[in-house]
Design a protein around this motif. Structure first.
Motif, short mmCIF file in Angstrom:
data_model
loop_
_atom_site.label_atom_id
_atom_site.label_comp_id
_atom_site.label_asym_id
_atom_site.label_seq_id
_atom_site.Cartn_x
_atom_site.Cartn_y
_atom_site.Cartn_z
N GLU A 205 -68.70 17.91 -0.05
CA GLU A 205 -67.45 16.77 -0.28
C GLU A 205 -66.72 17.07 1.12
O GLU A 205 -65.58 16.87 0.96
CB GLU A 205 -66.77 17.35 -1.32
N LYS A 206 -67.41 17.00 2.32
CA LYS A 206 -66.70 17.13 3.55
C LYS A 206 -66.07 15.85 3.79
O LYS A 206 -66.92 14.75 3.66
CB LYS A 206 -67.58 17.50 4.82
N PRO A 207 -65.03 15.88 4.26
CA PRO A 207 -64.21 14.62 4.82
C PRO A 207 -64.90 14.02 6.00
O PRO A 207 -65.37 14.77 6.65
CB PRO A 207 -62.63 15.10 5.04
N GLY A 208 -64.69 12.70 6.03
CA GLY A 208 -65.46 12.12 7.39
C GLY A 208 -66.92 11.88 7.49
O GLY A 208 -67.48 12.36 6.52
N PRO A 209 -67.48 11.20 8.50
CA PRO A 209 -68.72 10.87 8.57
C PRO A 209 -69.59 12.20 8.70
O PRO A 209 -69.12 12.98 9.39
CB PRO A 209 -68.80 9.77 9.61
N ALA A 210 -70.74 12.09 8.21
CA ALA A 210 -71.63 13.21 8.32
C ALA A 210 -73.14 12.61 8.14
O ALA A 210 -73.75 11.82 7.59
CB ALA A 210 -71.47 14.30 7.43
N CYS A 211 -74.27 13.29 9.29
CA CYS A 211 -75.61 13.05 8.94
C CYS A 211 -76.02 13.55 7.64
O CYS A 211 -75.45 14.62 7.39
CB CYS A 211 -76.09 13.63 10.24
N THR A 212 -77.00 12.99 7.21
CA THR A 212 -77.58 13.50 5.73
C THR A 212 -79.08 14.32 6.08
O THR A 212 -79.61 13.70 6.70
CB THR A 212 -77.77 12.19 4.97
N LEU A 213 -78.84 15.52 5.45
CA LEU A 213 -80.15 16.07 5.71
C LEU A 213 -80.62 16.21 3.97
O LEU A 213 -79.94 16.52 3.35
CB LEU A 213 -79.91 17.67 6.02
#
Length: 610
Positions: free
Chosen positions: A529-537
């Protein structure tokens, strides 16, 4: 109506009798189901109940949201019921057999109970293998099989039968049920209780099922009971996206649907609104290699887009670096990280990407909840070797060392539990005690002395060389093999874990740096549940239902995709469907990555790339 194309409208306006909608990727199946639900709800002459079933609570909630958006002025009391198989079948059991929510076994409870039974049988399985055994238990229930007729790939057939018996006895004694029981008990109740069957047939004369390619035997048999005799059964699915055979799902249920319901009407949703024409053309070429499928040609909206691109790397670490560099460049040029995904066949492949993303400060999220390779017991063992070696090299007696105690009998060196307990109770250093203990046999002393000198050598090695030494010279590979022989397991998967760790260690010459990195990677993987955009693995299985502007499919080589265990024609077809699912997650850009070698052995590009 509701901005539907011709085929979507034809499907949505179907009212009575069986209907099969073949819905290709990105073809608007949710819009069709929602529109048909509105039509049925608006038919006040009938004023009858409609059941809409899908495979996740989130999907059911989204379906209901769309339904309400299409008819905002509707009376809040609606004849439409949205739910999952489990929620609907439990509702039936609640009415017919007085089950309550507090009787349901959570997945954690089931896992802990099964782990306890297996421990009593002298199995000490890692979380991943434990999950595989539990999946097999579910498969037996979902396929309506007798455990006596099933052969586990993870424990002996006799132990598997005993496990199922003990587990079922416990549930009966405690009046508990698990999620598989919700399905099986509902099927048994409707098959044996005419009053309950009549009630639910009258309650839901119209049934709609989303993702029908994922249905299993017990679900299908229960639905057939409910739908008869009118068979107002509306199913939406794609045989080309059937990828959960290990759960009992298979494309044959969709392929045989017209035989089971001879009056079936059929509509194909053949326009993909998600992907560019280049990606769709490639996907069509891939899936046409399968024989067990409906022949259909998916087309796009006319936007050609860039052609799929093949990336070539030396090995897994190079692959992860190359893909990460591409993603970093996209990100710098303004791409949304939430619209980028790296998809792979095996959970073990995630390791290299987590390492590379951490090194390049690229935010990421892992969709799969399974533990990372850095949480595996083999990792814990290897790190215990490293720490014990550092402690021996320091030549300081700091008392009892749990790391030395953990690895001293890996492989078995005839060090008794009594000796280890004595050392622990007295807070003594194992290697100091052995020289002065007159009770120790000479051979045992020799074994401890040899380990001591091996640890001294280990303390001077770089990480990857140290792991190779632990595995080959110090006999840890033999320990893995012996453990698997004792438990009647195939050691290949565990040896692959060791291979992956040895490969990962190449980037961290210092063992202590490697240990620190592993802790960081494990923590980062758990932060879903990290805030901000993130690449998906994500694995290919977990990617189903998702879509991204930019998709990288990693490790498109033989023995990964298709997987080495997939030998039969039907297994190869499932692997091809998995690849097809991965390809069709891409909206605009698709990158396919191959390797020249894996674990220092040559790797061939996947046959699917041809």
């Amino acid at each position: 109506m509701y901005d539907l194309n011709k085929n979507q409208r034809m499907a949505a306006e179907h009212l009575n009798g069986p209907m099969m909608v073949l819905a290709g990727p990105g073809s608007g199946k949710t819009a069709v189901i929602s529109a048909r639900a509105v039509l049925l709800a608006d038919d006040t002459a009938r004023n009858e109940g409609v059941l809409v079933i899908t495979y996740s609570k989130a999907a059911a909630t989204e379906m209901e949201r769309r339904f309400k958006a299409l008819s905002p002025s509707r009376d809040p009391v609606s004849p439409i019921t949205f739910g999952t198989f489990h929620s609907v079948f439990f509702r039936m059991l609640k009415r017919g057999r007085n089950y309550s929510l507090d009787q349901i076994f959570s997945e954690n409870e089931r896992k802990n109970l099964v782990r306890g039974y297996l421990s009593e049988m002298k199995y000490s399985l890692d979380d991943e293998t434990l999950s595989l055994v539990i999946n097999e238990m579910s498969l037996v229930r979902n396929e309506l099989l007798n455990p006596d007729d099933f052969y586990s790939a993870n424990i002996s057939a006799e132990d598997f039968r005993s496990l199922c018996r003990l587990y079922d006895e416990y549930k009966r004694e405690k009046s508990r049920i698990d999620f598989d029981d919700m399905l099986c008990h509902a099927y048994n109740m409707l098959g044996s209780d005419a009053d309950e069957l009549a009630y639910w047939r009258a309650r839901f004369p119209y049934i709609m099922i989303d993702e029908f390619q994922d249905i299993n035997k017990v679900q299908y048999e229960t639905v057939k009971l409910l739908a008869a005799p009118e068979n107002n059964l509306f199913v939406v699915g794609d045989d080309d996206q059937s990828i959960y055979r290990f759960r009992g799902s298979r494309p044959e249920f969709l392929l045989n649907f017209p035989k089971d319901f001879p009056a079936t009407k059929r509509v194909t949703l053949s326009t993909n609104y998600r992907s560019t024409d280049s990606i769709i053309t490639y996907a069509n070429g891939i899936i046409s290699g399968n024989n067990k499928r409906y022949d259909k040609k998916i087309s796009g909206t006319g936007e050609r887009g860039p052609v799929p691109f093949v990336l070539k790397s030396e090995d897994q670490n190079s692959e992860a670096s190359l893909i990460s560099e591409n993603i970093r460049d996209m990100w710098k040029k303004g791409a949304d990280l939430d619209e980028i995904a790296v998809i792979y066949r095996l959970n073990i492949q995630a390791r290299a990407f987590m390492d590379a993303f951490l090194n390049m400060n690229i935010p990421f999220r892992c969709r799969d909840e399974s533990p990372t390779i850095y949480d595996h017991w083999i990792t814990t063992d290897l790190f215990a070797f490293f720490r014990a070696a550092q402690r021996v090299a320091s030549r300081v007696d700091m008392g009892y060392d749990p790391d030395a105690a953990r690895i001293i009998n890996k492989p078995f060196r005839f060090i008794s539990k009594a000796f280890l307990q004595k050392v622990k109770n007295e807070n003594k250093d194992i290697f100091s005690v052995y020289m002065n203990d007159p009770m120790l046999h000479a051979a045992t002393k020799n074994n401890i002395e040899e380990l001591y000198h091996d640890l001294m050598s280990l303390s001077r090695m770089e990480t990857s060389s140290a792991i190779r030494c632990i595995r080959l010279k110090m006999g840890y590979n033999g320990h893995i093999t012996d453990t698997c022989d004792y438990r009647k397991l195939n050691p290949a998967g565990l040896l692959e874990i060791a291979d992956e760790l040895q490969d990962a260690a190449k980037q961290y010459p210092s063992p202590m740096d490697f240990i620190a990195h592993a802790a960081q990677a494990s923590e980062a993987a758990r932060e879903t549940e990290k805030p901000g955009p993130a690449c998906t693995l994500t694995t290919l299985h977990s990617a189903k239902g998702l879509e991204f502007e930019h998709v990288f499919i990693a490790g498109v080589v033989e023995e990964i995709l298709p997987h080495m265990r997939s030998r039969t024609p039907s297994a190869i077809e499932e692997e091809r469907r998995l690849f097809y699912v991965g390809i069709t997650r891409a909206k605009r850009e698709l990158f396919l990555s191959t390797l020249k070698s894996r674990y220092d052995k040559p790797a061939k590009p996947s046959r699917f790339l041809k």
